[in-house]
Design a protein around this motif. Sequence first.
Motif, PDB file in Angstrom:
ATOM      1  N   ARG A  70     -25.386  -5.154   7.039  1.00 46.08           N
ATOM      2  CA  ARG A  70     -25.471  -4.663   8.421  1.00 46.08           C
ATOM      3  C   ARG A  70     -24.546  -5.435   9.349  1.00 46.08           C
ATOM      4  O   ARG A  70     -24.036  -6.477   9.005  1.00 46.08           O
ATOM      5  N   LYS A  71     -24.379  -4.895  10.547  1.00 44.70           N
ATOM      6  CA  LYS A  71     -23.610  -5.575  11.585  1.00 44.70           C
ATOM      7  C   LYS A  71     -24.530  -6.560  12.303  1.00 44.70           C
ATOM      8  O   LYS A  71     -25.739  -6.363  12.359  1.00 44.70           O
ATOM      9  N   TRP A  72     -23.918  -7.642  12.840  1.00 46.11           N
ATOM     10  CA  TRP A  72     -24.684  -8.663  13.533  1.00 46.11           C
ATOM     11  C   TRP A  72     -24.048  -8.966  14.886  1.00 46.11           C
ATOM     12  O   TRP A  72     -22.855  -8.779  15.081  1.00 46.11           O
ATOM     13  N   GLU A  73     -24.847  -9.458  15.784  1.00 48.58           N
ATOM     14  CA  GLU A  73     -24.364  -9.881  17.099  1.00 48.58           C
ATOM     15  C   GLU A  73     -23.444 -11.092  16.949  1.00 48.58           C
ATOM     16  O   GLU A  73     -23.574 -11.852  15.983  1.00 48.58           O
ATOM     17  N   PRO A  74     -22.547 -11.310  17.921  1.00 45.84           N
ATOM     18  CA  PRO A  74     -21.651 -12.472  17.854  1.00 45.84           C
ATOM     19  C   PRO A  74     -22.379 -13.807  17.672  1.00 45.84           C
ATOM     20  O   PRO A  74     -21.888 -14.677  16.942  1.00 45.84           O
ATOM     21  N   GLU A  75     -23.535 -13.993  18.279  1.00 46.42           N
ATOM     22  CA  GLU A  75     -24.256 -15.273  18.149  1.00 46.42           C
ATOM     23  C   GLU A  75     -24.655 -15.536  16.694  1.00 46.42           C
ATOM     24  O   GLU A  75     -24.598 -16.669  16.226  1.00 46.42           O
ATOM     25  N   VAL A  76     -25.032 -14.496  15.976  1.00 47.98           N
ATOM     26  CA  VAL A  76     -25.385 -14.649  14.558  1.00 47.98           C
ATOM     27  C   VAL A  76     -24.128 -15.013  13.764  1.00 47.98           C
ATOM     28  O   VAL A  76     -24.155 -15.920  12.920  1.00 47.98           O
ATOM     29  N   TRP A  77     -23.031 -14.310  14.040  1.00 54.41           N
ATOM     30  CA  TRP A  77     -21.781 -14.618  13.353  1.00 54.41           C
ATOM     31  C   TRP A  77     -21.330 -16.044  13.654  1.00 54.41           C
ATOM     32  O   TRP A  77     -20.827 -16.748  12.773  1.00 54.41           O
ATOM     33  N   LYS A  78     -21.516 -16.493  14.886  1.00 55.34           N
ATOM     34  CA  LYS A  78     -21.133 -17.861  15.238  1.00 55.34           C
ATOM     35  C   LYS A  78     -21.925 -18.856  14.401  1.00 55.34           C
ATOM     36  O   LYS A  78     -21.364 -19.801  13.841  1.00 55.34           O
ATOM     37  N   ARG A  79     -23.226 -18.643  14.278  1.00 58.17           N
ATOM     38  CA  ARG A  79     -24.051 -19.550  13.466  1.00 58.17           C
ATOM     39  C   ARG A  79     -23.639 -19.527  12.002  1.00 58.17           C
ATOM     40  O   ARG A  79     -23.566 -20.571  11.346  1.00 58.17           O
ATOM     41  N   LEU A  80     -23.344 -18.323  11.478  1.00 54.74           N
ATOM     42  CA  LEU A  80     -22.908 -18.215  10.088  1.00 54.74           C
ATOM     43  C   LEU A  80     -21.575 -18.933   9.866  1.00 54.74           C
ATOM     44  O   LEU A  80     -21.410 -19.653   8.872  1.00 54.74           O
ATOM     45  N   MET A  81     -20.637 -18.740  10.792  1.00 57.54           N
ATOM     46  CA  MET A  81     -19.320 -19.369  10.672  1.00 57.54           C
ATOM     47  C   MET A  81     -19.423 -20.895  10.774  1.00 57.54           C
ATOM     48  O   MET A  81     -18.819 -21.613   9.978  1.00 57.54           O
ATOM     49  N   VAL A  82     -20.177 -21.378  11.742  1.00 55.77           N
ATOM     50  CA  VAL A  82     -20.306 -22.822  11.915  1.00 55.77           C
ATOM     51  C   VAL A  82     -20.986 -23.446  10.694  1.00 55.77           C
ATOM     52  O   VAL A  82     -20.574 -24.501  10.209  1.00 55.77           O
ATOM     53  N   ALA A  83     -22.006 -22.777  10.169  1.00 54.49           N
ATOM     54  CA  ALA A  83     -22.692 -23.304   8.985  1.00 54.49           C
ATOM     55  C   ALA A  83     -21.755 -23.345   7.773  1.00 54.49           C
ATOM     56  O   ALA A  83     -21.699 -24.346   7.054  1.00 54.49           O
ATOM     57  N   ALA A  84     -20.995 -22.271   7.557  1.00 54.00           N
ATOM     58  CA  ALA A  84     -20.064 -22.240   6.422  1.00 54.00           C
ATOM     59  C   ALA A  84     -18.973 -23.301   6.592  1.00 54.00           C
ATOM     60  O   ALA A  84     -18.633 -24.012   5.634  1.00 54.00           O
ATOM     61  N   TRP A  85     -18.432 -23.424   7.804  1.00 54.51           N
ATOM     62  CA  TRP A  85     -17.409 -24.436   8.074  1.00 54.51           C
ATOM     63  C   TRP A  85     -17.964 -25.847   7.862  1.00 54.51           C
ATOM     64  O   TRP A  85     -17.303 -26.698   7.278  1.00 54.51           O
ATOM     65  N   THR A  86     -19.182 -26.074   8.302  1.00 55.09           N
ATOM     66  CA  THR A  86     -19.825 -27.382   8.139  1.00 55.09           C
ATOM     67  C   THR A  86     -19.884 -27.753   6.656  1.00 55.09           C
ATOM     68  O   THR A  86     -19.585 -28.888   6.272  1.00 55.09           O
ATOM     69  N   ARG A  87     -20.262 -26.799   5.819  1.00 55.44           N
ATOM     70  CA  ARG A  87     -20.342 -27.067   4.378  1.00 55.44           C
ATOM     71  C   ARG A  87     -18.966 -27.326   3.774  1.00 55.44           C
ATOM     72  O   ARG A  87     -18.830 -28.154   2.882  1.00 55.44           O
ATOM     73  N   THR A  88     -17.913 -26.653   4.266  1.00 54.08           N
ATOM     74  CA  THR A  88     -16.572 -26.908   3.725  1.00 54.08           C
ATOM     75  C   THR A  88     -16.117 -28.324   4.030  1.00 54.08           C
ATOM     76  O   THR A  88     -15.256 -28.860   3.343  1.00 54.08           O
ATOM     77  N   ARG A  89     -16.695 -28.943   5.039  1.00 61.06           N
ATOM     78  CA  ARG A  89     -16.365 -30.328   5.405  1.00 61.06           C
ATOM     79  C   ARG A  89     -17.192 -31.339   4.617  1.00 61.06           C
ATOM     80  O   ARG A  89     -17.101 -32.533   4.855  1.00 61.06           O
ATOM     81  N   GLY A  90     -18.029 -30.832   3.705  1.00 56.70           N
ATOM     82  CA  GLY A  90     -18.866 -31.719   2.906  1.00 56.70           C
ATOM     83  C   GLY A  90     -20.094 -32.208   3.657  1.00 56.70           C
ATOM     84  O   GLY A  90     -20.751 -33.157   3.225  1.00 56.70           O
ATOM     85  N   GLU A  91     -20.405 -31.572   4.771  1.00 56.15           N
ATOM     86  CA  GLU A  91     -21.582 -31.940   5.550  1.00 56.15           C
ATOM     87  C   GLU A  91     -22.704 -30.955   5.239  1.00 56.15           C
ATOM     88  O   GLU A  91     -22.464 -29.882   4.698  1.00 56.15           O
ATOM     89  N   HIS A  92     -23.903 -31.319   5.595  1.00 54.16           N
ATOM     90  CA  HIS A  92     -25.010 -30.417   5.307  1.00 54.16           C
ATOM     91  C   HIS A  92     -25.457 -29.688   6.577  1.00 54.16           C
ATOM     92  O   HIS A  92     -25.260 -30.162   7.688  1.00 54.16           O
TER      93      HIS A  92
END
Length: 147
Positions: A70-92
């Motif tokens: 499904r489609k999501w609001e920008p705030e949901v996408w922001k949380r998903l992007m920040v979480a994925a980026w955080t993991r790529t940095r080796g952070e939890h």
Amino acid sequence: MSERLTFRLWEPVQAHAVLTHHVWPRIKERLMAGQRLQLELRQETRSNEQNALLHALIGEIAEQAEWAGRKWEPEVWKRLMVAAWTRTRGEHVTVLPALDGHGVDMVPVRTSRLSRAECAELIDFVQAWAAEHGIATGQHGVIEEAA
């Protein structure tokens, strides 16, 4: 009085002038008056241009992409992007049991607290993710590098 002073420092001579002429006189006056102070040094946070770029990118992703069917609001996408980026940095990513006992909640990294370098890295991550998933960015004329 809870005065908070913020000065942007970018090179040694300019920083010395700010500290000598603006910061030290205020510190000295308050210390002599018996006040206790706290001095904090930190990297400069993201710029307004970076913030606008990040939100424009995420808005375009929200308009064009679906996730989990499904489609999501920008705030949901922001949380998903920040979480994925955080993991790529080796952070939890912090995930906690929900306060009401039903499920779990993710406690996101606050993008307002990112340094300029971190925000630039997040923007690069979002742009790369968009490109990998066929999302066209730059449609609103705001998408350009804001470092």
